[in-house]
Design a protein around this motif. Sequence first.
Motif, PDB file in Angstrom:
ATOM      1  N   ALA A 239       6.840   0.987  -6.810  1.00  0.00           N
ATOM      2  CA  ALA A 239       5.696   1.802  -6.410  1.00  0.00           C
ATOM      3  C   ALA A 239       4.578   0.914  -5.855  1.00  0.00           C
ATOM      4  O   ALA A 239       4.493  -0.272  -6.177  1.00  0.00           O
ATOM      5  CB  ALA A 239       5.180   2.609  -7.605  1.00  0.00           C
ATOM      6  N   ALA A 240       3.739   1.498  -5.020  1.00  0.00           N
ATOM      7  CA  ALA A 240       2.602   0.778  -4.441  1.00  0.00           C
ATOM      8  C   ALA A 240       1.761   0.160  -5.552  1.00  0.00           C
ATOM      9  O   ALA A 240       1.499   0.798  -6.579  1.00  0.00           O
ATOM     10  CB  ALA A 240       1.751   1.729  -3.603  1.00  0.00           C
TER      11      ALA A 240
ATOM     12  N   LEU B  84      15.427  -9.751   1.384  1.00  0.00           N
ATOM     13  CA  LEU B  84      15.409  -8.414   0.795  1.00  0.00           C
ATOM     14  C   LEU B  84      15.447  -7.391   1.919  1.00  0.00           C
ATOM     15  O   LEU B  84      14.747  -7.520   2.922  1.00  0.00           O
ATOM     16  CB  LEU B  84      14.143  -8.199  -0.026  1.00  0.00           C
ATOM     17  CG  LEU B  84      13.900  -9.148  -1.197  1.00  0.00           C
ATOM     18  CD1 LEU B  84      12.612  -8.752  -1.917  1.00  0.00           C
ATOM     19  CD2 LEU B  84      15.073  -9.180  -2.146  1.00  0.00           C
ATOM     20  N   GLU B  85      16.264  -6.347   1.753  1.00  0.00           N
ATOM     21  CA  GLU B  85      16.368  -5.270   2.731  1.00  0.00           C
ATOM     22  C   GLU B  85      15.738  -4.024   2.125  1.00  0.00           C
ATOM     23  O   GLU B  85      16.110  -3.600   1.030  1.00  0.00           O
ATOM     24  CB  GLU B  85      17.833  -5.035   3.080  1.00  0.00           C
ATOM     25  CG  GLU B  85      18.497  -6.275   3.657  1.00  0.00           C
ATOM     26  CD  GLU B  85      20.021  -6.201   3.690  1.00  0.00           C
ATOM     27  OE1 GLU B  85      20.601  -5.218   3.161  1.00  0.00           O
ATOM     28  OE2 GLU B  85      20.622  -7.139   4.244  1.00  0.00           O
ATOM     29  N   LEU B  86      14.782  -3.434   2.845  1.00  0.00           N
ATOM     30  CA  LEU B  86      14.043  -2.281   2.336  1.00  0.00           C
ATOM     31  C   LEU B  86      14.544  -0.980   2.964  1.00  0.00           C
ATOM     32  O   LEU B  86      15.102  -0.982   4.064  1.00  0.00           O
ATOM     33  CB  LEU B  86      12.554  -2.443   2.622  1.00  0.00           C
ATOM     34  CG  LEU B  86      11.923  -3.745   2.129  1.00  0.00           C
ATOM     35  CD1 LEU B  86      10.454  -3.798   2.494  1.00  0.00           C
ATOM     36  CD2 LEU B  86      12.113  -3.896   0.639  1.00  0.00           C
TER      37      LEU B  86
ATOM     38  N   GLY C  87       0.809  -1.215   0.000  1.00  0.00           N
ATOM     39  CA  GLY C  87       0.000   0.000   0.000  1.00  0.00           C
ATOM     40  C   GLY C  87       0.844   1.267   0.000  1.00  0.00           C
ATOM     41  O   GLY C  87       0.309   2.368  -0.066  1.00  0.00           O
ATOM     42  N   GLU C  88       2.165   1.127   0.061  1.00  0.00           N
ATOM     43  CA  GLU C  88       3.079   2.277   0.051  1.00  0.00           C
ATOM     44  C   GLU C  88       4.231   1.986  -0.895  1.00  0.00           C
ATOM     45  O   GLU C  88       4.589   0.828  -1.109  1.00  0.00           O
ATOM     46  CB  GLU C  88       3.652   2.524   1.452  1.00  0.00           C
ATOM     47  CG  GLU C  88       2.622   2.839   2.508  1.00  0.00           C
ATOM     48  CD  GLU C  88       3.248   2.976   3.895  1.00  0.00           C
ATOM     49  OE1 GLU C  88       4.481   2.828   4.030  1.00  0.00           O
ATOM     50  OE2 GLU C  88       2.497   3.225   4.839  1.00  0.00           O
ATOM     51  N   ASP C  89       4.845   3.043  -1.445  1.00  0.00           N
ATOM     52  CA  ASP C  89       6.029   2.853  -2.273  1.00  0.00           C
ATOM     53  C   ASP C  89       7.124   2.219  -1.426  1.00  0.00           C
ATOM     54  O   ASP C  89       7.281   2.556  -0.248  1.00  0.00           O
ATOM     55  CB  ASP C  89       6.526   4.187  -2.830  1.00  0.00           C
ATOM     56  CG  ASP C  89       5.553   4.810  -3.838  1.00  0.00           C
ATOM     57  OD1 ASP C  89       4.571   4.150  -4.224  1.00  0.00           O
ATOM     58  OD2 ASP C  89       5.793   5.963  -4.227  1.00  0.00           O
ATOM     59  N   GLN C  90       7.886   1.298  -2.014  1.00  0.00           N
ATOM     60  CA  GLN C  90       8.989   0.624  -1.317  1.00  0.00           C
ATOM     61  C   GLN C  90      10.229   0.693  -2.197  1.00  0.00           C
ATOM     62  O   GLN C  90      10.122   0.757  -3.423  1.00  0.00           O
ATOM     63  CB  GLN C  90       8.652  -0.849  -1.043  1.00  0.00           C
ATOM     64  CG  GLN C  90       7.423  -1.090  -0.212  1.00  0.00           C
ATOM     65  CD  GLN C  90       7.550  -0.591   1.220  1.00  0.00           C
ATOM     66  OE1 GLN C  90       8.651  -0.447   1.751  1.00  0.00           O
ATOM     67  NE2 GLN C  90       6.424  -0.311   1.845  1.00  0.00           N
ATOM     68  N   THR C  91      11.398   0.665  -1.570  1.00  0.00           N
ATOM     69  CA  THR C  91      12.646   0.568  -2.303  1.00  0.00           C
ATOM     70  C   THR C  91      13.475  -0.545  -1.688  1.00  0.00           C
ATOM     71  O   THR C  91      13.750  -0.530  -0.488  1.00  0.00           O
ATOM     72  CB  THR C  91      13.435   1.894  -2.275  1.00  0.00           C
ATOM     73  OG1 THR C  91      12.638   2.929  -2.848  1.00  0.00           O
ATOM     74  CG2 THR C  91      14.738   1.769  -3.061  1.00  0.00           C
TER      75      THR C  91
END
Length: 188
Positions: free
Chosen positions: A114-115, A147-149, A74-78
């Motif tokens: 992106a979300a 995975l590390e965000l 529900g939110e942008d993630q990197t």
Amino acid sequence: MNTTRHFIITSALAGLVLAGCGTADSAETTRDHAEDGEFFSVEDPWIKATEESLDTSSDHSMTGAFVHLTNVSGEDQTIIGADAEIAEVVELHEVVDDGGVNLMQEKEGGFPVAADERYELNPGQDHIMLMDLTDDVNPGDRIEVTLELANGETQVIDFVAKEYVGAQENYGDLEHDHGDDAEHDHTH
């Protein structure tokens, strides 16, 4: 007239209840393919086997991991990094055109997702590179990669090793500093 009024009110209430169910179903569908607390739904996670018989010219000290991710948070993630017990070094890589030659290199800034968007890691494109392997990766092996965000969170993905000969990686003069001032040339 009382019966007509009762029927209209009952129909209206039934409509509201059904509309409420539809909204709950839609929200449920968004997270269908991800466990609670996960940021990405995961599709086709696989890692290239390093078995010598697959390709005698390949470098068996490294391999690539590939997966199709959909951001269900529900939110942008990197994705800013990754880790795996089987590798001393794990990096996020991209492919760039260097005068007609596809060159693999570490991707600055990570993989932005992106979300509600899909991000694909494929051979010859963005991928996770596992280097200085501590063991062979044979077809059928299961390898966990974390995975590390950017937000400090992590998500573990279980990759399955597959036979794959193709998209041979070219690292040019790329050198990796492993904290011990050792320089490694990953050209093959």
